[in-house]
Design an enzyme around this catalytic site. Structure first.
Site, short mmCIF file in Angstrom:
data_model
loop_
_atom_site.label_atom_id
_atom_site.label_comp_id
_atom_site.label_asym_id
_atom_site.label_seq_id
_atom_site.Cartn_x
_atom_site.Cartn_y
_atom_site.Cartn_z
N CYS A 119 0.86 -1.18 0.00
CA CYS A 119 0.00 0.00 0.00
C CYS A 119 0.89 1.24 0.00
CB CYS A 119 -0.94 0.11 1.20
SG CYS A 119 -2.07 -1.25 1.38
N ARG A 175 3.52 -0.09 -5.12
CA ARG A 175 3.31 -0.72 -3.81
C ARG A 175 1.98 -1.46 -3.71
NH1 ARG A 175 6.81 1.44 -0.01
NH2 ARG A 175 5.46 0.72 1.64
N TRP A 208 -2.88 -2.49 -1.64
CA TRP A 208 -2.63 -3.91 -1.92
C TRP A 208 -3.39 -4.65 -0.84
CZ3 TRP A 208 -0.49 -8.23 0.46
CH2 TRP A 208 -0.17 -9.29 -0.40
N ASN A 246 -1.06 1.88 5.85
CA ASN A 246 -0.26 0.85 5.17
C ASN A 246 0.20 -0.11 6.26
OD1 ASN A 246 1.72 -0.63 3.80
ND2 ASN A 246 3.25 0.95 4.12
N GLY A 247 -0.13 -1.39 6.13
CA GLY A 247 0.30 -2.37 7.14
C GLY A 247 -0.84 -3.27 7.53
N GLU A 261 16.29 -16.94 -11.36
CA GLU A 261 15.84 -15.57 -11.56
C GLU A 261 15.08 -15.43 -12.88
OE1 GLU A 261 15.29 -13.10 -9.91
OE2 GLU A 261 15.33 -11.36 -11.21
N LYS A 285 11.22 -14.21 -13.22
CA LYS A 285 10.83 -13.06 -14.04
C LYS A 285 9.69 -13.47 -14.97
CE LYS A 285 12.14 -10.32 -12.46
NZ LYS A 285 12.97 -10.34 -11.31
N GLU A 338 6.29 -14.15 -12.98
CA GLU A 338 5.62 -13.03 -12.32
C GLU A 338 5.00 -12.03 -13.29
OE1 GLU A 338 8.09 -10.52 -9.81
OE2 GLU A 338 9.80 -10.83 -11.11
N HIS A 385 16.65 -35.71 -12.16
CA HIS A 385 16.03 -36.25 -10.95
C HIS A 385 14.55 -35.89 -10.85
CE1 HIS A 385 19.96 -37.56 -9.60
NE2 HIS A 385 20.41 -36.38 -10.04
N LYS A 394 5.47 -4.16 -5.03
CA LYS A 394 6.93 -4.09 -5.05
C LYS A 394 7.54 -4.12 -3.65
CE LYS A 394 10.67 -2.44 -7.60
NZ LYS A 394 10.97 -3.78 -8.08
C1 F6R Z 1 10.73 -10.06 -8.13
C2 F6R Z 1 10.75 -9.15 -7.01
C3 F6R Z 1 10.56 -9.69 -5.64
C4 F6R Z 1 11.50 -8.98 -4.65
C5 F6R Z 1 11.17 -9.41 -3.22
C6 F6R Z 1 12.12 -8.80 -2.22
O1 F6R Z 1 10.97 -9.41 -9.33
O2 F6R Z 1 10.92 -7.97 -7.18
O3 F6R Z 1 10.75 -11.07 -5.61
O4 F6R Z 1 12.80 -9.29 -4.98
O5 F6R Z 1 9.86 -9.03 -2.90
O6 F6R Z 1 12.04 -7.41 -2.23
P1 F6R Z 1 13.20 -6.49 -1.69
O7 F6R Z 1 14.41 -6.72 -2.52
O8 F6R Z 1 12.67 -5.11 -1.79
O9 F6R Z 1 13.45 -6.90 -0.26
#
Ligand code: F6R
Length: 612
Positions: A2, A27, A73, A99-100, A485, A489, A492, A508, A607
């Site tokens: 949020c 957010r 969110w 937020n929280g 990774e 990507k 998501e 395996h 994010k």
């Molecule tokens: C994926 C992504 C998330 C963050 C994760 C940790 O693209 O962005 O998996 O890496 O939420 O976030 P931070 O790095 O802000 O602690």
């Protein structure tokens, strides 16, 4: 998660709040809302993105020099108009953005219902504002006093701002375990979840500490107190951010802009830290804690998501170059499993946002146990950066696309610098190799730029995978975390199921999935495991899988067996992830785009994950 924004001053609050909410939309984007005061209080809220709110309020009265806004969110209650913030007290006098999470909201709600309160939403936030309103009414308290008492009854995490329509000359804000920044202008104040909404208005900021309450007034005065009612002397900092970094410029999406920024952001991370010609590499964060860091028995790296993948690369780097044992932990697991952490451990937290709740909690635990806490963080002034004993900022600038790209390469760059620094000092890297590594490092930004040249090729390739349901990503050594990774990507932002695996593990289990419909992305650069990975590709081809291979420029072997090959420049093996991840970022971007997905704001994600 949020995003919250508030304004009080002489300007019109609405445009400032909306612009701020758009900057904070990373957010959360389930719903948005604003409350504005001018003679009376008006609350507008709408399910969907900030732009949906903007369309909804067209033609309505948006005047007011004080206001609060929210982009959500969802945690408690589905995303709809009613659950959108702001929420109001029963008499409609107080309005809150939050937020929280209020963890004990159910108990509080039950007690309030017994007192005759009725609730319109399913949110924990509405419970909080009813509680504050009741406490204020009972004893005729000042709003800030009622907030303080209410928060002493609340368990959870929050950043809140409250507007009282009976006293719209001030806003009351508070935080615990969720970020809140106060911007100080000319007789005006801004409050926001991060500093981005403040850019263009003021560069004077105060990052509120945990358990602090701020009261800001339209006469230009403000006061910060602790929850124990002690007046604090605010630490006013200068904000170093420019508008250009917060806008897409000529790019269609933030994600693409951020992918393309990487030659610069990697160079920024190395700036002032590496000088190959003079033969030095400096890491200020290590230097200030050199004794504890060099005497550490082991390093524990704690992170989530993409940052966890960077940490895995860190493990390979630290162990190979500095010969220091490393354990990599999901912060969410570390915090709940009574881990063995000692005073002679160093715990490294990796976080783009610096606000991830699980990472923060893991650090608090490690701190209690006496370990040295080191942060590799992007967001300057964030909660994680403030509880660490030392650290290295990655200097990638604001990352707005929800899928992390430039922060990942920034984190890997910082870890690479640390590993070389420690390895050289510990005598585990010979002098000649050290110089070779420094020279190699300085070439990385230009090589990333070269790696980006595969963009058009990948764009065409992406069209072949629009209807794919599953994808496998394989890599070995340094490229194994890159495979993880790449898979993250893709899933998501395109919602295609993808799994990353160490290439040899394929036998395996995952090999059972391979048939003529299964794309397998293999990172097959020309270093130590080259022959082994070539054999893995043969195994995939023998089962008719479609191989997309990431190879080193000039490779002739793998292109004979793979269906598609994408070339990246050659480099020293420890630097490979900085280059091999580039085509994978572009591949997920183009596939998601071709499938019509919202690349910058994928569904269900946010994010900054400030809930556990
Ligand atoms: C994926 C992504 C998330 C963050 C994760 C940790 O693209 O962005 O998996 O890496 O939420 O976030 P931070 O790095 O802000 O602690």
């Amino acid at each position: 998660m949020c995003g919250i924004v508030a304004y009080i001053g002489k300007k019109e609050a609405y445009p400032i709040i909306i612009k701020g909410l758009k900057r904070l939309e990373y957010r959360g984007y389930d719903s948005a809302g604003v409350a504005l005061f001018n003679e009376d209080l008006r609350v507008y809220k709408k399910k969907g993105k900030v732009n949906d709110l903007v369309s909804f309020v067209k033609g309505k009265n948006l005047e007011g020099h004080v206001g609060i806004g929210h982009t959500r969110w969802a945690t408690h209650g589905e995303p709809n108009d009613i659950n959108a913030h702001p929420h109001t007290s029963d008499d409609g006098r107080l309005t809150i953005i939050h937020n929280g999470i209020i963890e004990n909201y159910a108990t509080l709600k039950e007690a309030l219902i017994k007192e005759g309160h009725t609730f319109t939403s399913d949110t924990d936030t509405e419970v909080l504002i009813h509680l504050i309103g009741t406490l204020q009414d009972k004893d005729n308290l000042k709003l800030e006093e009622a907030v303080r008492i209410a928060l002493s009854q609340v368990v959870g995490a929050y950043a809140i701002v409250i507007l009282d329509k009976d006293d719209p000359t001030k806003l009351v804000a508070a935080r615990k375990a969720s970020p809140l920044v106060l911007g100080i202008g000319q007789n005006e104040f801004f409050l926001a979840s991060d500093a981005t909404p403040l850019v263009g208005y003021t560069s004077q900021v105060v990052y509120l500490n945990d358990e602090e309450i701020a009261v800001v007034s339209n006469d230009g005065t403000f006061e910060i107190k602790t929850f124990d009612n002690e007046i604090q002397t605010p630490y006013v900092q200068r904000l170093n951010m420019n508008i250009e970094k917060l806008e897409k410029g000529d790019y269609e999406h933030f994600m693409l802009k951020e992918i393309y920024e990487q030659p610069n952001t990697i160079a920024d991370c190395m700036r002032g830290r590496v000088n190959a010609a003079a033969g030095w590499l400096k890491m200020g964060g290590i230097e200030v804690q050199e004794e504890r860091i060099f005497n550490a028995k082991r390093f524990i790296m704690a992170a989530c998501g993409t940052s966890w993948h960077a940490a895995l690369i860190g493990e390979y780097l630290f162990e190979e170059l500095a010969r220091i044992p490393v354990e990599v932990e999901y912060a969410s697991e570390l915090r709940y499993r009574n881990p063995i952490i000692n005073k002679d451990d160093v715990v490294i937290a990796l976080s783009q946002s610096g606000e991830t709740a699980d990472t923060m909690a893991a650090l608090e635990l490690a701190k209690e146990k006496g370990a040295l806490i080191y942060g590799i963080v992007n967001s300057v002034g964030s909660s994680i950066s403030r509880i660490t004993d030392s650290g290295s900022y990655i200097h990638a600038g604001p990352e707005i696309g929800v899928a992390s790209t430039k922060a990942f390469t920034g984190q890997v760059t910082a870890l690479t610098l640390m590993a070389i620094y420690m390895g050289y000092k510990r005598g585990t890297i010979p002098k000649s190799y050290y110089h070779q590594l420094l020279e190699g490092l300085e070439k990385i930004p230009a090589k990333v730029k070269e790696a980006l040249e595969c963009d058009n090729q990948i764009k065409k390739l992406a069209t072949k995978f629009i209807n794919t349901n599953h994808t496998l990503y394989l890599g070995r050594g340094y490229n194994f975390p890159v495979a993880l990774e790449g898979a993250l990507k893709l899933k998501e932002i395109s919602y295609i199921h993808a799994e990353g695996y160490p290439a040899a593990e394929m036998k395996h289990g995952p090999i059972a999935l391979i048939d003529e419909n299964m794309p397998v992305v293999v990172i097959a650069t020309n270093k130590s495991a080259y022959e082994k990975i070539a054999s893995n590709i043969q195994e995939v081809k023998a089962r008719k899988g479609i191989v997309i291979a990431i190879v080193t420029k000039g490779d002739t072997e793998i292109s004979k067996i793979a269906d598609y090959t994408i070339e990246i420049p050659d480099t020293e093996e420890p630097f490979t992830p900085l280059l091999s991840v580039i085509p994978l970022q572009l591949l997920s971007y183009h596939i998601a785009l071709a499938r019509g997905c919202n690349v910058d704001q994928p569904r269900n994600l946010a994010k900054s994950v400030t809930v556990e």
